[in-house]
Structure formats: C-alpha cells, structure tokens
Design an enzyme around this catalytic site. Structure first.
Site, PDB file in Angstrom:
ATOM      1  N   LYS A 166       1.207  -1.695  -0.248  1.00  0.00           N
ATOM      2  CA  LYS A 166       0.049   0.105   0.034  1.00  0.00           C
ATOM      3  C   LYS A 166       1.151   1.303   0.406  1.00  0.00           C
ATOM      4  O   LYS A 166       0.236   2.526  -0.339  1.00  0.00           O
ATOM      5  CB  LYS A 166      -0.858   0.084   1.144  1.00  0.00           C
ATOM      6  CG  LYS A 166      -1.966  -1.569   1.385  1.00  0.00           C
ATOM      7  CD  LYS A 166      -3.638  -0.960   2.075  1.00  0.00           C
ATOM      8  CE  LYS A 166      -4.397  -1.242   1.291  1.00  0.00           C
ATOM      9  NZ  LYS A 166      -5.517  -1.879   2.041  1.00  0.00           N
TER      10      LYS A 166
ATOM     11  N   LYS B 133      -6.261 -10.517  -6.473  1.00  0.00           N
ATOM     12  CA  LYS B 133      -7.355 -10.037  -6.142  1.00  0.00           C
ATOM     13  C   LYS B 133      -8.675  -8.937  -6.164  1.00  0.00           C
ATOM     14  O   LYS B 133      -7.585  -8.233  -5.908  1.00  0.00           O
ATOM     15  CB  LYS B 133      -7.494 -10.597  -3.904  1.00  0.00           C
ATOM     16  CG  LYS B 133      -7.168  -9.209  -2.910  1.00  0.00           C
ATOM     17  CD  LYS B 133      -7.069  -9.287  -1.476  1.00  0.00           C
ATOM     18  CE  LYS B 133      -6.661  -8.068  -1.387  1.00  0.00           C
ATOM     19  NZ  LYS B 133      -7.262  -7.846  -0.193  1.00  0.00           N
TER      20      LYS B 133
ATOM     21  N   LYS C 212     -10.387  -2.879  -3.095  1.00  0.00           N
ATOM     22  CA  LYS C 212     -11.350  -1.632  -3.490  1.00  0.00           C
ATOM     23  C   LYS C 212      -9.991  -0.325  -3.918  1.00  0.00           C
ATOM     24  O   LYS C 212     -10.626   0.338  -4.987  1.00  0.00           O
ATOM     25  CB  LYS C 212     -11.006  -1.296  -1.878  1.00  0.00           C
ATOM     26  CG  LYS C 212     -12.209  -1.530  -0.688  1.00  0.00           C
ATOM     27  CD  LYS C 212     -12.468  -1.855   0.212  1.00  0.00           C
ATOM     28  CE  LYS C 212     -12.963  -2.428   1.380  1.00  0.00           C
ATOM     29  NZ  LYS C 212     -12.992  -2.235   2.069  1.00  0.00           N
TER      30      LYS C 212
HETATM   31  P1  TYM Z   1     -10.482  -5.107   4.223  1.00  0.00           P
HETATM   32  O1  TYM Z   1     -11.912  -4.128   4.834  1.00  0.00           O
HETATM   33  O2  TYM Z   1      -9.961  -4.145   3.879  1.00  0.00           O
HETATM   34  O3  TYM Z   1     -10.974  -6.199   4.119  1.00  0.00           O
HETATM   35  C1  TYM Z   1     -12.681  -7.075   4.996  1.00  0.00           C
HETATM   36  C2  TYM Z   1     -12.151  -7.740   5.268  1.00  0.00           C
HETATM   37  O4  TYM Z   1     -12.727  -8.380   3.673  1.00  0.00           O
HETATM   38  C3  TYM Z   1     -11.368  -9.686   2.878  1.00  0.00           C
HETATM   39  N1  TYM Z   1     -11.546  -9.181   1.341  1.00  0.00           N
HETATM   40  C4  TYM Z   1     -11.282 -10.268   0.772  1.00  0.00           C
HETATM   41  N2  TYM Z   1     -12.015 -11.710   0.569  1.00  0.00           N
HETATM   42  C5  TYM Z   1     -12.001 -12.156  -0.172  1.00  0.00           C
HETATM   43  N3  TYM Z   1     -11.764 -11.903  -1.699  1.00  0.00           N
HETATM   44  C6  TYM Z   1     -11.322 -10.672  -1.645  1.00  0.00           C
HETATM   45  N4  TYM Z   1     -11.385 -10.589  -3.015  1.00  0.00           N
HETATM   46  C7  TYM Z   1     -11.523 -10.102  -0.553  1.00  0.00           C
HETATM   47  N5  TYM Z   1     -10.737  -8.744  -0.623  1.00  0.00           N
HETATM   48  C8  TYM Z   1     -10.770  -8.252   1.293  1.00  0.00           C
HETATM   49  C9  TYM Z   1     -10.466  -8.838   3.721  1.00  0.00           C
HETATM   50  O5  TYM Z   1      -9.442 -10.501   3.998  1.00  0.00           O
HETATM   51  C10 TYM Z   1     -10.695  -8.942   4.961  1.00  0.00           C
HETATM   52  O6  TYM Z   1     -11.354 -10.261   5.947  1.00  0.00           O
HETATM   53  N6  TYM Z   1      -8.199  -4.971   8.251  1.00  0.00           N
HETATM   54  C11 TYM Z   1      -8.676  -5.452   7.699  1.00  0.00           C
HETATM   55  C12 TYM Z   1     -10.398  -4.899   8.562  1.00  0.00           C
HETATM   56  C13 TYM Z   1      -9.590  -4.681  10.578  1.00  0.00           C
HETATM   57  C14 TYM Z   1      -9.605  -6.248  10.968  1.00  0.00           C
HETATM   58  C15 TYM Z   1      -9.786  -5.666  12.759  1.00  0.00           C
HETATM   59  C16 TYM Z   1     -10.325  -7.454  11.034  1.00  0.00           C
HETATM   60  C17 TYM Z   1      -9.221  -3.895  10.629  1.00  0.00           C
HETATM   61  N7  TYM Z   1      -9.390  -4.546  13.030  1.00  0.00           N
HETATM   62  C18 TYM Z   1      -9.304  -6.305  13.399  1.00  0.00           C
HETATM   63  C19 TYM Z   1     -10.775  -8.266  12.061  1.00  0.00           C
HETATM   64  C20 TYM Z   1     -10.184  -8.027  13.343  1.00  0.00           C
HETATM   65  C21 TYM Z   1      -9.830  -5.746   6.145  1.00  0.00           C
HETATM   66  O7  TYM Z   1      -9.033  -6.441   5.784  1.00  0.00           O
HETATM   67  O8  TYM Z   1     -10.670  -4.975   5.889  1.00  0.00           O
END
Ligand code: TYM
Length: 369
Positions: free
Chosen positions: A119, A225, A228
């Site tokens: 990132k 993958k 966003k």
């Molecule tokens: P975020 O919003 O980037 O992603 C949220 C979840 O979506 C999953 N994900 C996917 N799964 C399948 N296919 C995809 N293309 C895809 N893109 C994203 C991510 O693996 C994630 O599970 N850092 C976390 C947010 C967070 C969090 C936490 C989660 C902040 N604090 C504490 C658990 C516990 C995240 O990646 O958000």
C-alpha cells in the site's frame, strides 16, 4: 459465564465489493447465526482504519452507516443479543490501547508487513502523480501516512481489547493476525496474563472451514485479488454497481486461450474465478449448491462467451436482489443496535484497557476505575 468471542470487521468504505461481501461479510453473518448460541459475536466497523490511505472525508460518515446497513442486508439478525455491531471510533479504548502497544512493537516488524509495503508503494506512486499535477514538493514517501504504518497495531488493539478467540479474515490478513498473536504473547511474557491470545491461523481455518480461504479475484487481472484500491474499478464488482454495468464487467473478464472450461486455478484463473462467483450468487439466490456442482455443470464446455453470459446475468440478478434488500433496511433499527452495542463494548474494552494501564504502570491497582 464468559463466552468466547469471535470478532471481525470490514473497513468503512462506500465501495464494498463482492470480494468483501462473499469473502468476509456473508461468511461472518452465516457464522454469527450459527454460533451466537455459544459465542459472543463482535462485528465492527473499523472506521479509524478507513483513512490510512487518502479518502474523501465528506463521504466517510455516510460510508460507515452504509457499512452497517450492508451487514443487515446480508441477513445479520439485529435483535440477537449475543451479536454486537459497533463502530471502532465510538469505543475510544481502541485508540488508547494502540498508543500503549506502539511502544512494544518494533519499527522493523511493521516495515516488514506485506500490506504496508504494497500500500505504501501504491500511495507513494499516487502522490507522486498528484505532485506533478499540483506542483507540491517533498519526497512522496514522506507523505505515506504513519497511520498506514501503524495499521496492524490498531488491528491488534481491536482484537485484544475483547479477548477474542477467533478472527475470521481473508488470507491477506494472516500476517496481521500473526503479529497480533506475537504482541499478545510478548505482553503476556512481560506483564503476566494480560491478553487472550487468538487461535493460530491454522486452527481458525479449521474452525471456519473453507470460506476462510475464499478469495475472489480481479476480473481483469485474475492473478490478484479483487480490491477496493484497484485504480480503474473495471475488474471489481461493487455492491452499488448498476446491475447492467456489472453485467458488462463480467463480459469483459479476462479468461484464457485454452477454450475449454476447467476449474484450474493455476492455468485458468479467470475461468476458475467466474465459476466461484457463479456458485456464490446461486447460493445467495437460495439454491442448495456447491462449487463442485457448478464445476460439474460447466466442465468441458468450450464456448466461454455463453458461459460468461450466464455468470453476467446471474451477477446482475444478485445485485438487483441485494440492492432492493438494502433499500428496505430501517436506519432507526441500525442506530439503536449501534448504540446498545457500543455501550456494552465500552465496558468490556475499558476493563482490558485498565488491566493494561495497571500493568504498564499508568494506574495503580487500587485506583478508582
Ligand atoms: P478490509 O476492509 O480490507 O477487508 C475486509 C475483509 O474482506 C476480506 N477481503 C476479501 N475476501 C475475499 N476476496 C477478496 N477479494 C477480498 N478482499 C478483501 C479481507 O481479507 C478481510 O477479511 N484489516 C481488516 C479490517 C480490520 C479487522 C480488524 C479485521 C481492522 N481491524 C480486526 C479483523 C479484526 C481488513 O482487511 O479490512
């Protein structure tokens, strides 16, 4: 009786895509329904994590609320008292624990996080391009935020504050989960039993089954993958895409030149991705169907165009169904759920924070809470 906690979150962002939805939101909603009898389910919106890379701040509050509505439209039972739905920034202990934990985490450890490396590279590239347009000076890397660098420590605080045992996340988050375990173990060694250490990733996979590994790929570049942060958005199906626009995106998906449908992630990643997406949207339509059924149905067919039309139209139908469910969500019920969950979470999080404050010497045991 203290119940084990399952905790997860999806960042507040208006452009939630089907990767987040099928990879994270839906599995956790299903899991919440399945396990709410035995576990506390903490489902939160990591709103402080939402601007570690630049965003349009005038949209943030709306995105946070949209995120809560999406959970509800995915079927989260708002009236279940073992399920909590809350916003990270409404429980200030998240920020405070992060500041404390920062002092027990190495600079090098954070620098090695793959997501930070990816990132920050992207952010610094975007800033460099912006600089050229705006004529600002200074090395672009200087403006990769400290927030981005510190992202995993805030994530560790999110998890450790609630004594979480299971944290269902996609495999892109594995490293963050591991560093959370490291931080917890390190603090426990130094200060005695402060934190519940979440289960190792392998045990999490066992507990949650296959969905854990689910990773929807970008339609244009199926080697990566769906994300966003994709610049063009052409390979990403957002939940708020017009169904017709999504149809076109699927029709333009990258496939291969083998001209024979097979579920072969290695050699035919585009086709494999479309097969997975089709299984998911059919499941959403209420069909009792598995990926293996879809693979059986389509294996050996040679006309990619016909196959794409089926996937495209079922994805468009999925979006229409989802968007009409979303439009019916009652904001009063959402706000009430957030308020009651946040009140409950503040109590639990402050207890953990207090334990840590005492351990590091900021408070004395006998102080008033
Ligand atoms: P975020 O919003 O980037 O992603 C949220 C979840 O979506 C999953 N994900 C996917 N799964 C399948 N296919 C995809 N293309 C895809 N893109 C994203 C991510 O693996 C994630 O599970 N850092 C976390 C947010 C967070 C969090 C936490 C989660 C902040 N604090 C504490 C658990 C516990 C995240 O990646 O958000």
């Amino acid at each position: 009786m203290i119940r084990p906690v399952i905790l997860t979150g999806v960042r507040a962002n208006n452009d939630i895509h089907i990767g987040n939805y099928f990879g994270a939101i839906l599995p956790i909603v299903d899991m919440a329904k399945k396990h709410a009898d035995e576990y506390d389910i903490n489902l939160f919106i990591p709103d402080l994590h939402s601007f570690t890379t630049p965003i349009d701040h005038s949209q943030l509050y709306g995105s946070i609320m949209n995120n809560a509505r999406v959970y509800a439209a995915a079927g989260l039972p708002l009236d279940d008292e073992s399920i909590y739905l809350y916003r990270q920034s409404y429980v200030s202990a998240h920020s405070e624990l992060t500041v404390i934990l920062n002092n027990f985490v190495g600079f090098g450890e954070m620098e090695r996080m793959t997501q930070f490396k990816d990132k920050s590279r992207k952010a610094s590239r975007a800033l460099t391009q912006g600089d050229a347009a705006e004529g600002t000076d200074g090395p672009a890397r200087d403006r990769v935020s400290v927030g981005l660098f510190d992202y995993p420590v805030l994530m560790a605080a999110d998890i450790l504050l609630y004594n979480s045992t299971y944290v269902p996340v996609g495999d892109d988050q594995t490293q963050h989960l591991e560093i959370t375990r490291d931080i917890a173990e390190r603090m426990n060694r130094k200060f005695g039993n402060l934190f519940v250490v979440p289960k190792p990733v392998s045990e999490q996979h066992q507990f949650f089954g296959n969905e854990q590994g689910l990773r929807i790929k970008d339609l244009i570049n199926p080697a990566k993958k769906m994300s966003k942060s994709d610049e063009s958005g052409k390979g990403v199906i957002f939940l708020n895409d017009e169904p017709q626009a999504a149809y076109k995106k699927v029709m333009s998906a990258t496939t291969d030149s083998l001209a024979r449908i097979n579920y072969d992630k290695e050699n035919q990643p585009g086709i494999a991705n479309l097969l997975e997406i089709l299984a998911l949207v059919r499941q959403d339509a209420g069909l009792d169907i598995t990926l293996a059924d879809i693979v059986d149905e389509f294996s050996g067919r040679e006309r990619y165009g016909d196959f794409k039309k089926i996937v495209a139209s079922e994805v468009a139908d999925f979006l229409s169904r989802f968007q009409s469910r979303l439009a019916k969500i009652d904001d009063v019920a959402i706000l009430a759920k957030l308020a009651s969950s946040e009140a409950a979470m503040n109590i639990i999080a402050n207890e953990t924070l207090r334990r840590v404050q005492i351990a590091v010497g900021l408070r004395k045991d006998e102080d008033e809470a």
